[in-house]
Design an enzyme around this catalytic site. Sequence first.
Site, PDB file in Angstrom:
ATOM      1  N   GLY A 116       0.808  -1.217   0.000  1.00  0.00           N
ATOM      2  CA  GLY A 116       0.000   0.000   0.000  1.00  0.00           C
ATOM      3  C   GLY A 116       0.839   1.264   0.000  1.00  0.00           C
ATOM      4  N   TYR A 117       0.161   2.388   0.293  1.00  0.00           N
ATOM      5  CA  TYR A 117       0.757   3.723   0.225  1.00  0.00           C
ATOM      6  C   TYR A 117       1.404   3.883  -1.155  1.00  0.00           C
ATOM      7  CZ  TYR A 117       1.855   8.103   2.434  1.00  0.00           C
ATOM      8  OH  TYR A 117       1.857   9.429   2.767  1.00  0.00           O
ATOM      9  N   GLY A 166       5.875   4.377  -8.636  1.00  0.00           N
ATOM     10  CA  GLY A 166       6.610   3.116  -8.841  1.00  0.00           C
ATOM     11  C   GLY A 166       5.643   1.935  -8.857  1.00  0.00           C
ATOM     12  N   HIS A 167       4.772   1.854  -7.833  1.00  0.00           N
ATOM     13  CA  HIS A 167       3.777   0.774  -7.802  1.00  0.00           C
ATOM     14  C   HIS A 167       2.854   0.857  -9.019  1.00  0.00           C
ATOM     15  CE1 HIS A 167       4.279   1.390  -3.289  1.00  0.00           C
ATOM     16  NE2 HIS A 167       4.547   0.110  -3.425  1.00  0.00           N
ATOM     17  N   LYS A 176      13.685  -2.215  -8.505  1.00  0.00           N
ATOM     18  CA  LYS A 176      14.313  -1.540  -7.357  1.00  0.00           C
ATOM     19  C   LYS A 176      14.611  -2.556  -6.245  1.00  0.00           C
ATOM     20  CE  LYS A 176      12.293   0.957  -4.079  1.00  0.00           C
ATOM     21  NZ  LYS A 176      12.895   0.476  -2.820  1.00  0.00           N
ATOM     22  N   SER A 214       9.874   5.301  -3.526  1.00  0.00           N
ATOM     23  CA  SER A 214       9.698   4.305  -2.462  1.00  0.00           C
ATOM     24  C   SER A 214       8.741   4.875  -1.423  1.00  0.00           C
ATOM     25  CB  SER A 214      11.059   4.018  -1.800  1.00  0.00           C
ATOM     26  OG  SER A 214      10.874   3.432  -0.521  1.00  0.00           O
ATOM     27  N   SER A 215       7.931   4.016  -0.823  1.00  0.00           N
ATOM     28  CA  SER A 215       7.005   4.495   0.222  1.00  0.00           C
ATOM     29  C   SER A 215       7.791   5.081   1.384  1.00  0.00           C
ATOM     30  CB  SER A 215       6.132   3.355   0.725  1.00  0.00           C
ATOM     31  OG  SER A 215       5.479   2.749  -0.351  1.00  0.00           O
ATOM     32  N   ARG A 216       9.013   4.599   1.577  1.00  0.00           N
ATOM     33  CA  ARG A 216       9.801   5.063   2.732  1.00  0.00           C
ATOM     34  C   ARG A 216      10.430   6.441   2.497  1.00  0.00           C
ATOM     35  NH1 ARG A 216      10.849  -0.825   3.525  1.00  0.00           N
ATOM     36  NH2 ARG A 216      10.074  -1.305   5.609  1.00  0.00           N
TER      37      ARG A 216
END
Length: 287
Positions: free
Chosen positions: A35-36, A40-41, A153, A189-191
């Site tokens: 999620g989030y 990229g996703h 990635k 990236s979600s991070r």
Amino acid sequence: MAERALVLRTVGEMQALSDEWRCQGHRVGCVTTMGYLHEGHLSLVRRAGRDADRLVVTVFVNPTQFGPLEDFDRYPRDFEADRSRLEAIGVDAIFAPDVAEIYPEGFSTRVEVDGLTDRLCGASRPGHFGGVALVVTKLFNVVKPTFAVFGQKDAQQALVIRRLTKDLDFDVEILVSPSIRECDGLAKSSRNVYLTEVERRRSARLFHALQAGMSVFRRGEKRVDRVLEQVRADLSGSGEVEYAEAVDLETLRPVERIEEPTLLAVAVRFGGARLIDNLILRPPEAA
Ligand code: PAF
């Protein structure tokens, strides 16, 4: 207006839907996510959409792939935003179970992929790839996809999933799609949301360092220590470098000379965020 996607919360519902689709002869594409969702996703979802008759995205923050001191509790979540992004692309179903649905009381099975999982990210995140292998095994059994798309990635993750798919005879084709980057080169990236403004500026150095290593290689240098010298020089002052390595693209074992396709990979910590990135070095004679 975007079509509503079906939101399925239970294993039984998801399996029944997939059985119905497969019985009708549909190719079921799947993208697994925590999620989030970012660009990229979404690029993986669009890639899957090109080949799928029916498209499923899983949204599940998987506790078994986080270490006890890692960010499971604060991992960013926003289901409604995810849902509208996926509906805008035309996803047919979102499988979003809760933790108890995936790991009910008494759950006691593990899935371990030896070798590939103790190198690179596996060295500093013991148990991480076991958790990924476990949840992906479960998600494949629940979604029953014809094929699934993963991101370059997370190159090590994609390799581990390819290995387990082959070893456990899953009838699922694994596709790997290129990394998507911000304008300055930082891989999405979600991070990235954990980065402060200063860290965010410095984080672009990961990609620039990899590109600098690539330039050394393209000028004819095959010695890995020379390529890595350049990568480390470019990373210095960016954050805390966890690793900068050049490894065989299939086995992830370190190499000394770049004679075969080689993964140039880095992991750097910036305060609360740990970022990874990679490029593939392909000798012309191995292309
Ligand atoms: O890449 C991710 O988001 C996760 O590791 C995955 C593959 C969805 C498993 O939880």
